[in-house]
Write an enzyme that holds these catalytic residues in place. Structure first.
Site, PDB file in Angstrom:
ATOM      1  N   ASN A 116       0.873  -1.172   0.000  1.00 46.58           N
ATOM      2  CA  ASN A 116       0.000   0.000   0.000  1.00 46.58           C
ATOM      3  C   ASN A 116       0.910   1.222   0.000  1.00 46.58           C
ATOM      4  O   ASN A 116       1.473   1.577   1.029  1.00 46.58           O
ATOM      5  CB  ASN A 116      -0.898  -0.020   1.246  1.00 46.58           C
ATOM      6  CG  ASN A 116      -1.735   1.248   1.381  1.00 46.58           C
ATOM      7  OD1 ASN A 116      -1.787   2.067   0.451  1.00 46.58           O
ATOM      8  ND2 ASN A 116      -2.390   1.409   2.518  1.00 46.58           N
ATOM      9  N   LYS A 136       0.140   4.205  -0.279  1.00 43.35           N
ATOM     10  CA  LYS A 136      -0.512   5.391   0.295  1.00 43.35           C
ATOM     11  C   LYS A 136      -0.267   6.589  -0.644  1.00 43.35           C
ATOM     12  O   LYS A 136      -0.250   6.398  -1.854  1.00 43.35           O
ATOM     13  CB  LYS A 136      -0.030   5.636   1.735  1.00 43.35           C
ATOM     14  CG  LYS A 136      -0.174   4.352   2.585  1.00 43.35           C
ATOM     15  CD  LYS A 136       0.005   4.560   4.056  1.00 43.35           C
ATOM     16  CE  LYS A 136      -0.151   3.222   4.771  1.00 43.35           C
ATOM     17  NZ  LYS A 136      -0.112   3.348   6.227  1.00 43.35           N
ATOM     18  N   HIS A 188      -9.458   1.191   4.953  1.00 42.47           N
ATOM     19  CA  HIS A 188      -8.180   1.383   5.646  1.00 42.47           C
ATOM     20  C   HIS A 188      -8.407   2.310   6.852  1.00 42.47           C
ATOM     21  O   HIS A 188      -9.227   3.225   6.790  1.00 42.47           O
ATOM     22  CB  HIS A 188      -7.148   1.985   4.688  1.00 42.47           C
ATOM     23  CG  HIS A 188      -5.764   1.953   5.260  1.00 42.47           C
ATOM     24  ND1 HIS A 188      -5.322   2.889   6.176  1.00 42.47           N
ATOM     25  CD2 HIS A 188      -4.755   1.079   5.090  1.00 42.47           C
ATOM     26  CE1 HIS A 188      -4.082   2.584   6.525  1.00 42.47           C
ATOM     27  NE2 HIS A 188      -3.716   1.494   5.894  1.00 42.47           N
ATOM     28  N   GLU A 191      -6.812   4.732   7.883  1.00 42.08           N
ATOM     29  CA  GLU A 191      -6.637   6.158   7.577  1.00 42.08           C
ATOM     30  C   GLU A 191      -7.911   6.736   6.949  1.00 42.08           C
ATOM     31  O   GLU A 191      -8.252   7.891   7.168  1.00 42.08           O
ATOM     32  CB  GLU A 191      -5.401   6.340   6.671  1.00 42.08           C
ATOM     33  CG  GLU A 191      -4.120   6.127   7.463  1.00 42.08           C
ATOM     34  CD  GLU A 191      -2.965   5.552   6.683  1.00 42.08           C
ATOM     35  OE1 GLU A 191      -2.960   5.621   5.442  1.00 42.08           O
ATOM     36  OE2 GLU A 191      -2.041   5.011   7.333  1.00 42.08           O
ATOM     37  N   GLU A 242      -5.177  -4.838  10.592  1.00 45.17           N
ATOM     38  CA  GLU A 242      -4.151  -3.817  10.808  1.00 45.17           C
ATOM     39  C   GLU A 242      -4.427  -3.093  12.129  1.00 45.17           C
ATOM     40  O   GLU A 242      -5.233  -2.149  12.151  1.00 45.17           O
ATOM     41  CB  GLU A 242      -4.166  -2.799   9.660  1.00 45.17           C
ATOM     42  CG  GLU A 242      -3.911  -3.407   8.291  1.00 45.17           C
ATOM     43  CD  GLU A 242      -3.362  -2.377   7.307  1.00 45.17           C
ATOM     44  OE1 GLU A 242      -2.280  -2.614   6.777  1.00 45.17           O
ATOM     45  OE2 GLU A 242      -3.997  -1.332   7.111  1.00 45.17           O
ATOM     46  N   GLY A 266       2.590   2.455  10.722  1.00 43.33           N
ATOM     47  CA  GLY A 266       3.507   3.572  10.538  1.00 43.33           C
ATOM     48  C   GLY A 266       4.232   3.986  11.807  1.00 43.33           C
ATOM     49  O   GLY A 266       4.830   5.061  11.866  1.00 43.33           O
ATOM     50  N   SER A 295       3.627  -1.988  10.360  1.00 45.40           N
ATOM     51  CA  SER A 295       5.083  -2.031  10.568  1.00 45.40           C
ATOM     52  C   SER A 295       5.684  -3.405  10.250  1.00 45.40           C
ATOM     53  O   SER A 295       6.658  -3.825  10.873  1.00 45.40           O
ATOM     54  CB  SER A 295       5.449  -1.591  11.988  1.00 45.40           C
ATOM     55  OG  SER A 295       5.034  -0.252  12.206  1.00 45.40           O
TER      56      SER A 295
HETATM   57  P1  13P Z   1       3.144   0.461   7.644  1.00 45.24           P
HETATM   58  O1  13P Z   1       3.654  -0.837   7.053  1.00 45.24           O
HETATM   59  O2  13P Z   1       3.870   1.668   7.135  1.00 45.24           O
HETATM   60  O3  13P Z   1       3.046   0.386   9.127  1.00 45.24           O
HETATM   61  O4  13P Z   1       1.621   0.638   7.106  1.00 45.24           O
HETATM   62  C1  13P Z   1       0.769  -0.424   7.180  1.00 45.24           C
HETATM   63  C2  13P Z   1      -0.450  -0.085   6.422  1.00 45.24           C
HETATM   64  O5  13P Z   1      -1.189   0.808   6.784  1.00 45.24           O
HETATM   65  C3  13P Z   1      -0.722  -0.833   5.189  1.00 45.24           C
HETATM   66  O6  13P Z   1      -2.004  -0.587   4.718  1.00 45.24           O
END
Ligand code: 13P
Length: 248
Positions: free
Chosen positions: A9, A11, A94, A96, A166, A172, A211
């Site tokens: 992803n 982003k 997601h 976010e 997640e 992140g 992560s």
């Molecule tokens: P990270 O791997 O940067 O923690 O992000 C995970 C994520 O949100 C994947 O959709």
């Protein structure tokens, strides 16, 4: 046996040059990758990625969709448009999108349905906040998030759904769920699906995200109910992403 799936992803991280370098780097190392590999690109780069991955083992996904078919929705992108650029997958719900753009369980369920109606496979994201974990509510939260989708599309539709667990506190942050924490929640998710349909529960891929990196991927993906990863930061460097793809 469930096939391992590793999805990147990106982003809101890309440029034409960076996408070229990243995809060429991934393609150069795919020969000994057994996992199914998906890259979820920002909308403006779907076309570029589609062209770069033709006749390769890489699959293309988007990061969201609008639940409407077409019309006066300035700035939005439909399932049809995503498919027009060769994407077969789409991330839905997601954390976010849930936290920054107010997507409720209902909106997420509606988007899952629209993806399925348009032959896109949703990467359906669920996960608890830190305070929800600390107050012992992880299972209640993921149950509620999944139930909203089961209520909308039915359990059989999970034949065409990839679940991504997640934990929000691990996204992140560099703080990964321990393999035991992740495995426990994945097993719970599978048991919840099994209450509705045992075969569906056994066949549904449940990915871990938060992560995941080349160092911890093997141990996480090695857990019985963890079928791969949804990778943020570590999907932006081809060497790191490939090492995760090879961990499965
Ligand atoms: P990270 O791997 O940067 O923690 O992000 C995970 C994520 O949100 C994947 O959709």
């Amino acid at each position: 046996m469930r096939q391992t799936i590793v999805a990147g992803n990106w982003k809101m991280n890309a440029s034409k040059e960076a996408v070229n370098t990243l995809i060429m780097g991934i393609l150069s190392g795919m020969a000994d990758v057994k996992s199914k590999v998906i890259v979820c690109a920002p909308y403006p780069y779907l076309s570029q990625v589609e062209a770069l991955i033709t006749h390769s083992q890489l699959h293309l996904g988007a990061q969201d969709l609008n639940a409407n078919v077409s019309g006066a929705f300035t700035g939005e992108v439909s399932a049809d448009m995503i498919k027009d650029f060769g994407a077969q997958y789409v991330i839905i719900g997601h954390s976010e999108r849930r936290s920054l753009y107010g997507e409720t369980d209902d909106v997420v369920a509606q988007k899952v349905q629209v993806a399925l109606d348009n032959d896109l496979t949703p990467l359906f994201c669920i996960g608890e906040l830190l305070e929800e974990r600390e107050s012992g509510n992880t299972e209640a939260v993921v149950s509620r998030q999944i139930q909203a989708v089961i209520d909308r599309v039915g359990i059989k539709a999970f034949k065409n759904i990839i679940v991504a667990y997640e934990p929000v506190w691990a996204i992140g942050t560099g703080v990964t769920a321990t393999p035991q924490q992740a495995q426990d929640t994945h097993a719970f998710i599978r048991s919840m699906l099994a209450k509705h349909d045992g075969d569906i529960a056994q066949s549904t891929p449940i990915l871990y995200g938060g992560s995941m990196n080349p160092t911890n991927a093997e141990e996480l993906i090695g857990c019985e109910d963890i079928d791969g990863g949804l990778i943020g930061g570590a999907s932006l460097k081809s060497e790191d992403f490939l090492r995760i793809c090879k961990a499965g």
